[in-house]
Design a protein around this motif. Structure first.
Motif, PDB file in Angstrom:
ATOM      1  N   VAL A   1       0.838  -1.207   0.000  1.00 13.10           N
ATOM      2  CA  VAL A   1       0.000   0.000   0.000  1.00 13.10           C
ATOM      3  C   VAL A   1       0.868   1.250   0.000  1.00 13.10           C
ATOM      4  O   VAL A   1       0.591   2.225  -0.717  1.00 13.10           O
ATOM      5  CB  VAL A   1      -0.947  -0.003   1.222  1.00 13.10           C
TER       6      VAL A   1
ATOM      7  N   TRP B   1      -5.970   3.994   3.090  1.00 14.03           N
ATOM      8  CA  TRP B   1      -7.131   3.122   3.276  1.00 14.03           C
ATOM      9  C   TRP B   1      -7.857   2.895   1.954  1.00 14.03           C
ATOM     10  O   TRP B   1      -8.229   1.774   1.608  1.00 14.03           O
ATOM     11  CB  TRP B   1      -8.069   3.716   4.310  1.00 14.03           C
ATOM     12  N   ARG B   2      -8.056   3.966   1.179  1.00 16.14           N
ATOM     13  CA  ARG B   2      -8.740   3.837  -0.112  1.00 16.14           C
ATOM     14  C   ARG B   2      -7.904   3.029  -1.095  1.00 16.14           C
ATOM     15  O   ARG B   2      -8.447   2.276  -1.907  1.00 16.14           O
ATOM     16  CB  ARG B   2      -9.041   5.217  -0.683  1.00 16.14           C
ATOM     17  N   THR B   3      -6.594   3.199  -1.024  1.00 14.83           N
ATOM     18  CA  THR B   3      -5.715   2.415  -1.891  1.00 14.83           C
ATOM     19  C   THR B   3      -5.829   0.931  -1.563  1.00 14.83           C
ATOM     20  O   THR B   3      -5.914   0.087  -2.463  1.00 14.83           O
ATOM     21  CB  THR B   3      -4.253   2.876  -1.733  1.00 14.83           C
ATOM     22  N   ALA B   4      -5.838   0.589  -0.273  1.00 17.28           N
ATOM     23  CA  ALA B   4      -5.987  -0.808   0.148  1.00 17.28           C
ATOM     24  C   ALA B   4      -7.330  -1.368  -0.316  1.00 17.28           C
ATOM     25  O   ALA B   4      -7.406  -2.506  -0.807  1.00 17.28           O
ATOM     26  CB  ALA B   4      -5.854  -0.916   1.665  1.00 17.28           C
ATOM     27  N   LYS B   5      -8.393  -0.576  -0.188  1.00 15.54           N
ATOM     28  CA  LYS B   5      -9.721  -1.017  -0.627  1.00 15.54           C
ATOM     29  C   LYS B   5      -9.743  -1.258  -2.132  1.00 15.54           C
ATOM     30  O   LYS B   5     -10.351  -2.225  -2.613  1.00 15.54           O
ATOM     31  CB  LYS B   5     -10.773   0.031  -0.239  1.00 15.54           C
ATOM     32  N   ALA B   6      -9.071  -0.374  -2.872  1.00 15.29           N
ATOM     33  CA  ALA B   6      -9.033  -0.528  -4.331  1.00 15.29           C
ATOM     34  C   ALA B   6      -8.329  -1.815  -4.731  1.00 15.29           C
ATOM     35  O   ALA B   6      -8.768  -2.504  -5.655  1.00 15.29           O
ATOM     36  CB  ALA B   6      -8.337   0.681  -4.957  1.00 15.29           C
TER      37      ALA B   6
ATOM     38  N   VAL C   1      -8.111  -4.602  -2.900  1.00 16.49           N
ATOM     39  CA  VAL C   1      -8.976  -5.723  -2.521  1.00 16.49           C
ATOM     40  C   VAL C   1     -10.129  -5.863  -3.497  1.00 16.49           C
ATOM     41  O   VAL C   1     -10.491  -6.978  -3.914  1.00 16.49           O
ATOM     42  CB  VAL C   1      -9.491  -5.542  -1.082  1.00 16.49           C
ATOM     43  N   GLN C   2     -10.733  -4.727  -3.900  1.00 20.61           N
ATOM     44  CA  GLN C   2     -11.860  -4.775  -4.832  1.00 20.61           C
ATOM     45  C   GLN C   2     -11.448  -5.316  -6.195  1.00 20.61           C
ATOM     46  O   GLN C   2     -12.217  -6.015  -6.853  1.00 20.61           O
ATOM     47  CB  GLN C   2     -12.467  -3.380  -4.977  1.00 20.61           C
ATOM     48  N   LYS C   3     -10.249  -4.983  -6.627  1.00 19.88           N
ATOM     49  CA  LYS C   3      -9.812  -5.385  -7.969  1.00 19.88           C
ATOM     50  C   LYS C   3      -9.141  -6.748  -7.991  1.00 19.88           C
ATOM     51  O   LYS C   3      -9.303  -7.514  -8.956  1.00 19.88           O
ATOM     52  CB  LYS C   3      -8.852  -4.336  -8.518  1.00 19.88           C
TER      53      LYS C   3
ATOM     54  N   TRP D   1      -8.500 -10.254  -1.578  1.00 22.42           N
ATOM     55  CA  TRP D   1      -7.623 -10.109  -0.417  1.00 22.42           C
ATOM     56  C   TRP D   1      -6.193 -10.564  -0.710  1.00 22.42           C
ATOM     57  O   TRP D   1      -5.231 -10.038  -0.150  1.00 22.42           O
ATOM     58  CB  TRP D   1      -8.189 -10.892   0.769  1.00 22.42           C
TER      59      TRP D   1
ATOM     60  N   LEU E   1      -3.359  -8.063  -1.756  1.00 15.39           N
ATOM     61  CA  LEU E   1      -2.533  -7.336  -0.790  1.00 15.39           C
ATOM     62  C   LEU E   1      -1.182  -8.026  -0.562  1.00 15.39           C
ATOM     63  O   LEU E   1      -0.286  -7.437   0.047  1.00 15.39           O
ATOM     64  CB  LEU E   1      -3.272  -7.205   0.545  1.00 15.39           C
TER      65      LEU E   1
END
Length: 358
Positions: free
Chosen positions: A104, A180-185, A187-189, A192, A195
Motif C-alpha cells: 500500500v 485506506w482507499r488504496t488498500a480497498k481498491a 482488494v476490490q480489484k 484479499w 494485498l
C-alpha cells in the motif's frame, strides 16, 4: 526518513539521471507532498514491527542455544550461524506481517507519478496516434529519431516514458486520496490475496537481509570490542597480577561500537539484498494493473538486465545507503541502551561477557 524511501522507490521503478534529478522532478510535479505520500501506515506500525523483529530475534537465539551445542556464539563461526538463523526467522515473521502495508505504501508513493504519465501518454496518443507515441516521447526528451534505431536507445525511451497507457489504463483525475482507499481498491480489484502481491520477494528479501543484518552487526560488534580491548593500555599488567578470569573476560561494548556496527550492518545488508528489493518494487508497482507487464519476478529481473545490464538492478542504491547508515546506527544504539537498562533493572547489569560472547 520517508523522503529517502520515496526517492528510492521512484528511482527503482522509473528512470532518473541522478538522486537530485529525481528530487527536482518530484518537487516540480508533486511539491513536498510527493516525498511524504504513503508514510502513514509505516509511521503507525514501525514501532510495533521493530519490537516484534527484535523480540523474535532474541527469542530465536535463546531457543537455538538451548537446542544446539555448536551454536552458542562463543566463536565467530558459531556467532554468525546463531545470529543469521535467528535473524532470518525474525525477518520471515515480520515480512509476512508487513507485506500488505509495504504494498500500500508503494502504491501511494507512485500513484500520482503513474497517473500523470498515463495522462501525458493519453494526450500524445490522441494527437499523434499510438504508433507515433514513442517517437513523440523521444523528441520531447531531445533524442534524435535516428538514435531510436538502436536497441539501447529504444529501451531508454521506454524507461523515460515511465510506462504506457496500455499498462496503467485510462488516467484518473484523482489517484487515491488515502492509504485506506488504496488498500480497498486493491482488494476490490484483486481480492484479499492482492494485498500479498510480491510477498515471495518480500520474504526472500527479509529472510536473507535480516539474517545478514543481525549476523553482521553481532560479528562487527564482537570484532570491534575485542580490538578495543587489545589496544587499551595494559597498565594493570605492571605491578598488578591480573587474574585468569579477568584476562579472559571483556566488558560489554560501548555506545560508539553499537553506533558504528549498526550503521555498517545496515549498509552491508542492503548491498546484498537490493536487487531483490528493486524487483519487488517493480512487480508491486503493477498491483492495480489489469494486464501486468511481467509474469513474475524472474521475468522482471531478466527484462531489467536486458535493458540496463546488471547495473539496472541497483538503481536507487545510493540513496538507500545514505538512509541506512544513520537509521540503523540509531536503531542499535537505542536497542542496546534499552537492553542495558532492562539488565540493570533485573539485577544483571554488572554481568561480564565471556570473551567472544555477546
Amino acid at each position: 526518513m520517508s523522503q529517502f524511501d520515496s526517492v528510492k522507490t521512484r528511482m527503482q521503478t522509473h528512470s532518473y539521471n541522478s538522486i537530485m534529478d529525481c528530487v527536482r522532478k518530484t518537487y516540480a510535479e508533486e511539491r513536498l507532498g510527493g516525498f511524504f505520500r504513503g508514510m502513514i501506515p509505516p509511521l503507525i506500525t514501525v514501532s510495533i514491527i521493530k519490537s516484534i523483529s527484535f523480540s523474535v530475534y532474541e527469542g530465536s537465539k535463546q531457543k537455538i542455544r538451548s537446542k544446539s551445542e555448536s551454536l552458542q556464539g562463543n566463536t565467530i563461526p558459531s556467532l554468525i550461524g546463531l545470529t543469521f538463523i535467528s535473524g532470518s526467522v525474525a525477518g520471515t515473521v515480520v515480512a509476512m506481517m508487513s507485506s500488505p502495508l509495504e504494498l500500500v505504501k508503494l502504491q501511494r508513493q507512485l500513484e500520482k507519478l503513474m497517473a500523470m504519465h498515463a495522462r501525458k501518454e493519453a494526450e500524445i496518443t490522441s494527437l499523434t496516434g499510438d504508433a507515433l507515441l514513442r517517437k513523440g516521447l523521444a523528441a520531447d526528451k531531445k533524442i534524435s529519431l535516428s538514435s531510436l534505431s538502436s536497441p539501447a536507445a529504444l529501451a531508454k525511451a521506454e524507461r523515460q516514458s515511465h510506462g504506457s497507457i496500455s499498462q496503467y489504463g485510462a488516467p484518473k483525475e484523482e489517484a487515491g486520496t488515502s492509504s485506506w482507499r488504496t488498500a480497498k481498491a486493491i482488494v476490490q480489484k484483486k481480492g484479499w490475496t492482492g494485498l500479498y502481491k510480491g510477498v515471495n520477494l518480500h520474504v526472500a528479501r527479509d529472510f536473507l537481509g535480516t539474517g545478514i543484518y543481525f549476523s553482521s552487526y553481532e560479528t562487527i560488534k564482537r570484532l570491534m570490542s575485542e580490538t578495543i580491548e587489545h589496544i587499551k593500555p595494559h597498565h594493570h599488567q605492571q605491578g598488578l597480577s591480573a587474574s585468569p578470569s579477568t584476562s579472559t573476560q571483556l566488558k560489554g561494548p560501548g555506545p560508539m561500537v553499537h553506533f558504528f556496527a549498526g550503521g555498517l550492518c545496515g549498509v552491508f545488508s542492503w548491498l546484498v539484498v537490493f536487487p531483490i528489493d528493486l524487483v519487488k518494487s517493480v512487480v508491486q508497482k503493477e498491483a492495480l494493473i489489469s494486464n501486468p507487464r511481467y509474469s513474475g519476478a524472474l521475468d522482471c529481473a531478466k527484462d531489467i538486465v536486458r535493458r540496463d545490464g546488471v547495473r539496472g538492478l541497483y538503481r536507487g542504491l545510493s540513496v538507500t545507503c545514505y538512509r541506512a547508515m544513520p537509521i540503523h546506527s540509531l536503531n542499535f544504539l537505542v536497542y542496546e541502551a534499552v537492553m542495558d537498562y532492562v539488565k540493570r533493572w533485573s539485577g544483571h547489569g554488572d554481568d561480564v561477557l565471556p570473551a567472544g560472547a555477546r
